[in-house]
Design an enzyme around this catalytic site. Sequence first.
Site, PDB file in Angstrom:
ATOM      1  CB  SER A 142      -0.962  -0.034   1.194  1.00 25.11           C
ATOM      2  OG  SER A 142      -1.965   0.947   1.069  1.00 25.11           O
TER       3      SER A 142
ATOM      4  CD  GLU B 107      -5.361  -3.329  -4.186  1.00 26.98           C
ATOM      5  OE1 GLU B 107      -5.584  -2.919  -3.027  1.00 26.98           O
ATOM      6  OE2 GLU B 107      -4.300  -3.878  -4.519  1.00 26.98           O
TER       7      GLU B 107
ATOM      8  CG  HIS C  19      -5.795  -2.067   0.205  1.00 29.25           C
ATOM      9  ND1 HIS C  19      -4.875  -1.866  -0.800  1.00 29.25           N
ATOM     10  CD2 HIS C  19      -5.303  -1.409   1.292  1.00 29.25           C
ATOM     11  CE1 HIS C  19      -3.882  -1.124  -0.345  1.00 29.25           C
ATOM     12  NE2 HIS C  19      -4.122  -0.834   0.922  1.00 29.25           N
TER      13      HIS C  19
END
Length: 523
Positions: free
Chosen positions: A229, A335, A445
């Site tokens: 991330s 995501e 995610h």
Amino acid sequence: MLSTAIFSFALHAAYVLAAPLAGPTVSLDGATFVGKTSGTTEKYLGIPFAQPPVGNLRYRLPQSITYSGGTYDATNFGLSCGQQSISLPILTGLVAEVADYVVNSIFGKIFPDSEDCLTVNVVKPKTATAASKLPVVVWIFGGGFELGSPSMYDGGLIVSRSQALGSPVIYVSMNYRLTGFGFLASKEVKDAGVGNLGLQDQREALRWVNKYITQFGGDPNKVTIWGESAGAISASLQMLANGGNTEGLFRGAFMQSGAPIPVGDITHGQQYYDAVVKQTGCSGAADTLDCLRTSLHLAWFPRTDGVFLTDDPQKLVQQGKVAKIPYVTGNCDDEGTLFSLANVNVTTDAQFKSYLKNVFLPGITDAQVNKIAQLYPADITQGSPFSTGIFNALTPQFKRLAAFQGDGVFQAPRRWFLQNTADKQDVWVYVSKRLKLLPILGSVHASDILNSYGGGEMGDHLIRFANKLNPNPASGYQWPKYTLSARKMAAYLDGLIPIVTTEDTYRSDAMNYLTSLTLANPI
């Protein structure tokens, strides 16, 4: 400066041992650090890699540190850097339970923080010596540049697994300044040359690794930077710094859910800077930035500062100013679902279009809004979580928003990065479709962290990549290199067949259009 650096380290009184402490030791510049043994590994935690960025060093580039003699406790993580307070949307029932699971199990809890936080952690095999010259993986945690800590992750899992594979590595993790301490943005910050301090902290930690990792058994010429991330975005931006010159600090990158993001000039953050100045009583100061160094009591992210990032990162990619190193990159399939929980009030087509124009991409035209709406239709069977049909439609627009936001923030930037680099260096690409049955969120995610830290195939791929700049084993599944002509990628799946090869061609028209918009309208 040297005496100041030595004195600053002496101020870390908590590290100094009044009495001998049993445990493994390592010597750095004449100072002895006492770690701890854990199974077949040794851990050295909370070692300062720069002077504390407090007082007059607040809002300045990280200053190198020199260790004085003495013995220091390195058995506990240092404090986290200052965290941004967060709140989840008001949710009930199963959705609330799923959101709580993600926040508390994948992201973990937030740990005690302090401005005096610039520390590194090293995990090594017990048998490693200064002559071992083992590959090194340097972990950069995620958290939106607003929260997170290396203490949320157990590097011992990576090192132990690497030993079991017969390909041992050294693991390093770091703290870096977050929120307004690490990513303050304004004309004043730009003029002072102190933008993107969080990224500068990461670079300083890499310099520390280059200088000292030999003492732990690592090879400074075999460093792979690795992040998830915001950590993956950071790794990609480290590849862009200095026109793509790595300074010999790393030779490869492994990026989970992150690529160069479309950000504009650092002065775009002026309104947030002005608000902080007003709230801290610095409005009347001749030098507001200097006032904040003594008065600050505290949405932050990297921006083009003219120093670390000389242009919009996506334009730097387009200009070829990227480190020519092998890398791995990829995304989770869904995501955008986690972030779209904050938009459950968007339930109509008109509200979706309003969100696009007024929140996500302010400045785009009505025609551009309509084009996005066409490329990301309201049909819930085409939304995210993908391939779940009519299920998981939390609101009439939830799956649509999740598809759009996942592509806009994560998937499209990755595609752009690949479009401009894949035929110039060795690249491997993946998509993680595991946990697809997780209600509402799907292959959410950060879910791939479980695959890398939890003893899964991704962790093995990381370890092999760190060793030989190729993630593939001698036998078993062979992950093909990515090329623009074939666009082959690995897909991590649930079920009896854990990995298959697929093509990175999904939603191409939509992602290409989003990239054209963000190039013209960086945030």
